[in-house]
Design a protein around this motif. Sequence first.
Motif, PDB file in Angstrom:
ATOM      1  N   PRO A 158      15.722   0.063 -25.355  1.00 54.58           N
ATOM      2  CA  PRO A 158      17.002   0.121 -26.481  1.00 54.58           C
ATOM      3  C   PRO A 158      18.083  -0.001 -25.967  1.00 54.58           C
ATOM      4  O   PRO A 158      18.924  -0.617 -26.803  1.00 54.58           O
ATOM      5  CB  PRO A 158      16.493   1.767 -27.094  1.00 54.58           C
ATOM      6  N   VAL A 159      18.429   0.420 -24.560  1.00 54.38           N
ATOM      7  CA  VAL A 159      19.769   0.074 -24.053  1.00 54.38           C
ATOM      8  C   VAL A 159      19.900  -1.214 -23.818  1.00 54.38           C
ATOM      9  O   VAL A 159      20.973  -2.163 -24.148  1.00 54.38           O
ATOM     10  CB  VAL A 159      19.737   0.769 -22.626  1.00 54.38           C
ATOM     11  N   TYR A 397      22.257  -2.508 -11.844  1.00 51.46           N
ATOM     12  CA  TYR A 397      23.435  -1.626 -12.580  1.00 51.46           C
ATOM     13  C   TYR A 397      24.424  -2.318 -12.963  1.00 51.46           C
ATOM     14  O   TYR A 397      25.221  -2.374 -13.909  1.00 51.46           O
ATOM     15  CB  TYR A 397      23.590  -0.500 -11.488  1.00 51.46           C
ATOM     16  N   SER A 398      25.003  -3.385 -11.951  1.00 54.73           N
ATOM     17  CA  SER A 398      26.130  -3.995 -12.135  1.00 54.73           C
ATOM     18  C   SER A 398      26.157  -4.920 -13.509  1.00 54.73           C
ATOM     19  O   SER A 398      26.844  -4.929 -14.390  1.00 54.73           O
ATOM     20  CB  SER A 398      26.509  -5.270 -11.077  1.00 54.73           C
ATOM     21  N   LEU A 399      24.906  -5.684 -13.413  1.00 51.54           N
ATOM     22  CA  LEU A 399      24.669  -6.584 -14.737  1.00 51.54           C
ATOM     23  C   LEU A 399      24.568  -5.437 -15.928  1.00 51.54           C
ATOM     24  O   LEU A 399      25.104  -5.923 -16.893  1.00 51.54           O
ATOM     25  CB  LEU A 399      23.331  -7.043 -14.497  1.00 51.54           C
ATOM     26  N   SER A 400      23.967  -4.179 -15.726  1.00 52.13           N
ATOM     27  CA  SER A 400      23.749  -3.295 -17.028  1.00 52.13           C
ATOM     28  C   SER A 400      25.059  -2.994 -17.372  1.00 52.13           C
ATOM     29  O   SER A 400      25.254  -3.050 -18.700  1.00 52.13           O
ATOM     30  CB  SER A 400      22.946  -2.213 -16.688  1.00 52.13           C
ATOM     31  N   PRO A 405      26.273  -1.454 -23.130  1.00 49.70           N
ATOM     32  CA  PRO A 405      26.957  -0.279 -23.557  1.00 49.70           C
ATOM     33  C   PRO A 405      26.484   0.849 -22.912  1.00 49.70           C
ATOM     34  O   PRO A 405      25.906   1.940 -23.421  1.00 49.70           O
ATOM     35  CB  PRO A 405      26.891  -0.243 -24.980  1.00 49.70           C
ATOM     36  N   LEU A 406      26.774   1.147 -21.612  1.00 47.23           N
ATOM     37  CA  LEU A 406      26.446   2.295 -20.734  1.00 47.23           C
ATOM     38  C   LEU A 406      27.107   3.425 -21.052  1.00 47.23           C
ATOM     39  O   LEU A 406      26.710   4.668 -20.993  1.00 47.23           O
ATOM     40  CB  LEU A 406      26.240   1.719 -19.375  1.00 47.23           C
TER      41      LEU A 406
END
Lengths: 420, 269
Positions: A158-159, A397-400, A405-406
């Motif tokens: 979903p993220v 993590y960098s790409l995310s 929308p973290l």
Amino acid sequence: MASYAVADRRWIERGVERTSTLRFALWLVPWALLLALGVYAAGLCLRFGLNQTNMDNRFPFGLWIFLDLSIIALGAGAFFTGFLVYILKFKELKAVLNTAVVVGFICYSGAVGILMIDVGQPLRAWFTFWHPNTHSMLTEVTFCITCYLVVLLFEYIPVLLRNRQLRRVPSFLIFEHRLHLLVPVLAAVGTLLSFFHQGSLGGLYGVLRGRPFAFREGIAIWPSTFFLFILSAIAAGPSFLLLITSLVEKVTGRKLVEFSVLCRLGRISGLLTAVYVAAKAVDTLAWLNRTSPSLGFAPWEFYSYKPFGTWLMLAEIVLFGLVPAVLLLHPKTASRRGWLISAALLVCGGILLNRFILTVQTLALPTLAFDEFVSYLPSWQEVASFGAVVAYGVIVYSLSYRYLPLFPQEKREGYRVSGR
Amino acid sequence: MFPGVDGFHWTFGHVVFLGLFFAVALTIFTTVVRAVWRSVEDFRSRRATAICWDLEFAGMPEAERCCRHELAGRVAERTCPNSFDCRRCAEYEKFAALPASSPATSFGLDYPAGRLYHRGHTWVRPESDGTYTIGLDDLASHLVGKPDSVELPEPGAAIDANGTAWTLRKGRNEVRVRAPIDGTVVETGGADRGWYLRVRPEGEPNLRHLLQGPEVTAWLSKELERLQIQLGAPDAAPSLADGGILMDGLMDAMPQADWDNALASTFLE
């Protein structure tokens, strides 16, 4: 390059600022190189076998198991934050829920990845499921970690589907919405699985009768390390999340969450660390005065092998346990960013030290009359594979962070500039 | 793992362990299948467009979710809680009865009074044969100028209010134009014809969600102000030019501007 930059910008959330495409690409290059080196080293291990490592029958757990135990403990922030938000209704922690899911996914997928190399014959990895030895703690760990990785994947999807371009596809957006509504079920399942596999990882050492340094008594089939691992993981998870969030804020120069959210994470971590330190102290005293003597070992003998002296035990309990617990619980220090981050660092450092002691010190110590103290230094292939997991984590993590929308608050802050 | 497979034992511990594992695996599987099934149901029952719009609306900045009654000066500040769908607003009647204040000018743009306007910059005009003509409003037309390409739905296709009506491409930008009303497309036009779609709604449509009268110029004023901020230099203070009208083909005239953001705000992305 300009057209790449424009295309890249289109994948980034509206209302948030991100570094230029070129700078981002330059940031990824060294990590990608490290990942490539690690993949090559892992390939060597898979091609030629575990003789590429410095592990042997006497020292079968090394850097990789230390890494697995550590990142699984640090990744506990994912299930524990989900538990706090969805089950205990800690609404303010929603601000870090997405980042917790990503961190958890990275930690668990990294751990499973390294396990696939560590098992030696990954093509036979399915044997553990098909022919399970239900008396083995490792079987429970394998089942739970696999299931939980699937849970994390479905929490991460979903993220991922909330990406600006992906959510333009109606079926993605609808599936994301429907799955998101069911995430509390996944959070509850994740909590159950995590309690058991975190515990079983600790139980794994506690049941080693042949390793009196690690062996512990306990309740029913569970040695005390089962409970200590659960406690330490849920204590370190929020601290690791606090550290990651603060680090990303520092690197990007942006405010991602309210400081009160970090304070809340710190308080939760402090409280659980205090409980853990108390339990650990009782467990250590019981082991010193009862368990070890009953097995015929004077406990202080275990600390006579340099560099594993008693200082290590004291450092683990006092410096990396009691001190951060006090810092995180005392209102004055807990409300200052510097102290908060230092204390979280100590809590996470304590977890790493605990997993190191249980893995390396346990195996290094002699237990039989003809046995010797064994030194172990990982081979470059082990170190490179370790580095690959770290690089994989940084890249994902960098790409995310760049494209997903973290941190929901960041978007609101960005919009405030042109708000009414 | 299963009876008959080497290693399986009919012992209490074995059965409990595997029973728990299968229960967990089944829960995960059921949860995901349920999400997929409900998604399929949403598309089958044509709820998907409304859900997508609600989700996208919730993700829009608060400043862009401003209620029409705030634009018209009927209330001091109000964020729309109904995804701009005044048909389901319980307070619509209360606010609509209040006097509106709006600028006397339409800023040199052509907004005929006989049309109704959607917040995604489309207009709707009822025709005598029961169909409704839909076009791009004057502000959006001034921004886009002549689009490079237009992708229109085929006649007979159904469109849902707030879903995608048609797609425009201009340079590297792709714009989804939102449908102002529900209906079936009966004819397609284009930029040259001044309108894009003619649709026939099922029954008499409720058009309460569309802007009209003094609300239009108030909304226009707000939209121009937003564009000035979005298209201005990043470090420039917001300023409003006195006089003058919006030039045609603004995207061609200002190729370096942040069109990604400006178009997204204009077309409610």
